[in-house]
Design a protein around this motif. Structure first.
Motif, PDB file in Angstrom:
ATOM      1  N   ILE A 138      16.155 -16.744 -56.535  1.00  0.00           N
ATOM      2  CA  ILE A 138      14.772 -17.236 -56.421  1.00  0.00           C
ATOM      3  C   ILE A 138      13.779 -16.083 -56.350  1.00  0.00           C
ATOM      4  O   ILE A 138      12.708 -16.138 -56.957  1.00  0.00           O
ATOM      5  N   PHE A 139      14.146 -15.023 -55.604  1.00  0.00           N
ATOM      6  CA  PHE A 139      13.232 -13.905 -55.411  1.00  0.00           C
ATOM      7  C   PHE A 139      13.895 -12.605 -55.891  1.00  0.00           C
ATOM      8  O   PHE A 139      15.117 -12.430 -55.732  1.00  0.00           O
ATOM      9  N   PRO A 140      13.094 -11.648 -56.397  1.00  0.00           N
ATOM     10  CA  PRO A 140      13.647 -10.338 -56.758  1.00  0.00           C
ATOM     11  C   PRO A 140      14.025  -9.563 -55.491  1.00  0.00           C
ATOM     12  O   PRO A 140      13.482  -9.816 -54.409  1.00  0.00           O
ATOM     13  N   PRO A 141      14.950  -8.602 -55.595  1.00  0.00           N
ATOM     14  CA  PRO A 141      15.438  -7.875 -54.410  1.00  0.00           C
ATOM     15  C   PRO A 141      14.331  -7.202 -53.614  1.00  0.00           C
ATOM     16  O   PRO A 141      14.359  -7.202 -52.372  1.00  0.00           O
ATOM     17  N   GLU A 142      13.351  -6.594 -54.312  1.00  0.00           N
ATOM     18  CA  GLU A 142      12.289  -5.898 -53.568  1.00  0.00           C
ATOM     19  C   GLU A 142      11.445  -6.867 -52.743  1.00  0.00           C
ATOM     20  O   GLU A 142      10.952  -6.524 -51.661  1.00  0.00           O
ATOM     21  N   MET A 143      11.287  -8.075 -53.226  1.00  0.00           N
ATOM     22  CA  MET A 143      10.528  -9.066 -52.461  1.00  0.00           C
ATOM     23  C   MET A 143      11.321  -9.525 -51.239  1.00  0.00           C
ATOM     24  O   MET A 143      10.753  -9.706 -50.146  1.00  0.00           O
ATOM     25  N   LEU A 144      12.622  -9.691 -51.394  1.00  0.00           N
ATOM     26  CA  LEU A 144      13.456 -10.064 -50.240  1.00  0.00           C
ATOM     27  C   LEU A 144      13.426  -8.958 -49.185  1.00  0.00           C
ATOM     28  O   LEU A 144      13.370  -9.246 -47.972  1.00  0.00           O
ATOM     29  N   ALA A 145      13.446  -7.693 -49.633  1.00  0.00           N
ATOM     30  CA  ALA A 145      13.381  -6.576 -48.688  1.00  0.00           C
ATOM     31  C   ALA A 145      12.040  -6.573 -47.953  1.00  0.00           C
ATOM     32  O   ALA A 145      11.971  -6.270 -46.752  1.00  0.00           O
ATOM     33  N   GLN A 146      10.980  -6.922 -48.657  1.00  0.00           N
ATOM     34  CA  GLN A 146       9.660  -6.976 -48.014  1.00  0.00           C
ATOM     35  C   GLN A 146       9.610  -8.079 -46.962  1.00  0.00           C
ATOM     36  O   GLN A 146       9.075  -7.892 -45.865  1.00  0.00           O
ATOM     37  N   PHE A 147      10.187  -9.252 -47.269  1.00  0.00           N
ATOM     38  CA  PHE A 147      10.235 -10.337 -46.284  1.00  0.00           C
ATOM     39  C   PHE A 147      10.967  -9.882 -45.023  1.00  0.00           C
ATOM     40  O   PHE A 147      10.516 -10.118 -43.895  1.00  0.00           O
ATOM     41  N   GLU A 148      12.116  -9.229 -45.223  1.00  0.00           N
ATOM     42  CA  GLU A 148      12.914  -8.796 -44.068  1.00  0.00           C
ATOM     43  C   GLU A 148      12.168  -7.767 -43.243  1.00  0.00           C
ATOM     44  O   GLU A 148      12.235  -7.764 -42.011  1.00  0.00           O
ATOM     45  N   SER A 149      11.418  -6.871 -43.901  1.00  0.00           N
ATOM     46  CA  SER A 149      10.656  -5.865 -43.179  1.00  0.00           C
ATOM     47  C   SER A 149       9.540  -6.490 -42.356  1.00  0.00           C
ATOM     48  O   SER A 149       9.246  -6.064 -41.244  1.00  0.00           O
ATOM     49  N   MET A 150       8.892  -7.518 -42.893  1.00  0.00           N
ATOM     50  CA  MET A 150       7.767  -8.161 -42.196  1.00  0.00           C
ATOM     51  C   MET A 150       8.221  -8.864 -40.921  1.00  0.00           C
ATOM     52  O   MET A 150       7.420  -9.082 -40.004  1.00  0.00           O
ATOM     53  N   GLY A 153      12.664 -21.285 -49.644  1.00  0.00           N
ATOM     54  CA  GLY A 153      13.436 -20.103 -50.000  1.00  0.00           C
ATOM     55  C   GLY A 153      13.223 -18.956 -49.032  1.00  0.00           C
ATOM     56  O   GLY A 153      14.184 -18.305 -48.598  1.00  0.00           O
ATOM     57  N   VAL A 154      11.963 -18.708 -48.669  1.00  0.00           N
ATOM     58  CA  VAL A 154      11.670 -17.628 -47.715  1.00  0.00           C
ATOM     59  C   VAL A 154      12.297 -17.941 -46.353  1.00  0.00           C
ATOM     60  O   VAL A 154      12.967 -17.087 -45.745  1.00  0.00           O
TER      61      VAL A 154
END
Length: 338
Positions: A141-153, A212-213
């Protein structure tokens, strides 16, 4: 017709109208606490009043007794004083709209609102559940860099960072959240003009993204900070998106199936209702942005406090939409614009 027959035919109607005036005419607040106020629905009062004036004219023309005409005259004058009384100041009408007219309008469009809620929540819940079963699904659903950004937030190890943010002050983020929320709501509402297809697409898309998020963060162990961040302001934000979607759907449906109205008249009515609903949605999104900027982002607040406040906010929003506007006259529900 003989006077006795005339009185016998209409007495019950006059008595009901008089009871309504006794309980409803002097004070709307008092009327809402009086059981008998519901004997005649407020929406029927204008029609009842018109019949009363016709009956008065008929009684006078037929030469009925002074007792009969005097009673009808008194009822007509009291009804006129209620229906045509001086409008409240504009700020009071605006307040009455947001407290009563808006939730009443939402309830009148409950079918569209229910459909919008299903389109937003069901895909979100399904995606959330699917990711808990197969966490790798989030990568589809999401690209890897976007998933990493979610986890960082939502990194619980970084206590100095505001929840749900990469940067920005509270005031700056307040402006950003207003712009972002209103953009989504406007897109959800306005796209309904495309035969409702646009609203359906935007609602489903947002449901998939939200699910998804949430599903990914829950699966990687960042669920607690995420839920603490969204639980409060989502009461206004998600509900506003549902209402915006419902407003868009009602425009599309009136375009496709205008019923007994001409299509242009149905669209004008749908546009008027959509504008009023959008005004309420705008107010809800401003409140949501304020909470998101100044409350939801607080990372040190215990989860129990966040969840308790969220439960209160969800309850207040639900109570407002469920009970707001009950017992108000149509003239007390005028919005800031039409």
């Amino acid at each position: 017709m003989k006077q006795d027959a005339f009185v016998a035919r209409h007495r019950a109607e006059w008595d009901a109208f008089e009871r309504w005036l006794d309980t409803r005419g002097d004070s709307a607040r008092r009327a809402r606490t009086t059981r008998d106020a519901g004997a005649i629905p407020d929406s029927e009062i204008p029609a009842r009043y018109r019949r009363l004036t016709q009956q008065l004219a008929l009684a006078a023309r037929r030469g009925y007794s002074t007792q009969v005409t005097a009673r009808l005259q008194a009822l007509m004058q009291r009804g006129h004083a209620v229906l045509y009384r001086t409008p409240a100041p504009r700020w009071r009408r605006v307040a009455a709209f947001f407290l009563g007219g808006f939730p009443r309008l939402v309830r009148e469009e409950w079918r569209c609102m229910l459909a919008a809620a299903i389109m937003l929540y069901v895909p979100g819940i399904l995606v959330f559940a699917a990711i808990q079963i197969d966490p790798d699904l989030s990568s589809a659903i999401f690209p890897p860099e976007m998933l990493a950004q979610f986890e960082s937030m939502y990194d619980p190890a970084d206590a100095a960072r505001k929840l749900g943010r990469d940067s920005g002050t509270d005031i700056a983020m307040f402006g950003f959240y207003i712009f972002n929320n209103i953009s989504i709501a406007f897109k959800t509402f306005a796209s309904g003009a495309l035969a409702a297809i646009g609203s359906i697409f935007v609602l489903l898309q947002n449901g998939l993204i939200i699910g998804g998020v949430a599903g990914h963060l829950q699966a990687v162990g960042r669920g607690d900070p995420f839920w603490r961040f969204v639980c409060g302001h989502s009461a206004f934000e998600l509900t506003a998106i549902v209402i915006a979607g419902g407003a868009g759907l009602q425009i599309g449906l009136r375009m496709l199936a205008p019923g007994q109205q001409r299509r242009i008249d149905a669209l004008i009515e749908a546009g008027r209702r959509g504008a009023l609903l959008s005004a309420g949605v705008f107010a809800m999104l401003v409140i949501a942005a304020f909470l998101e900027a100044f409350w939801s982002s607080i990372g040190w607040m215990p989860a129990a406090v966040k969840y308790s406040v969220a439960a209160m906010l969800w309850s207040l929003v639900g109570l407002w939409l469920w009970r707001g506007g009950r017992g108000l006259l149509p003239g007390e529900l005028e919005g800031p614009q039409a």
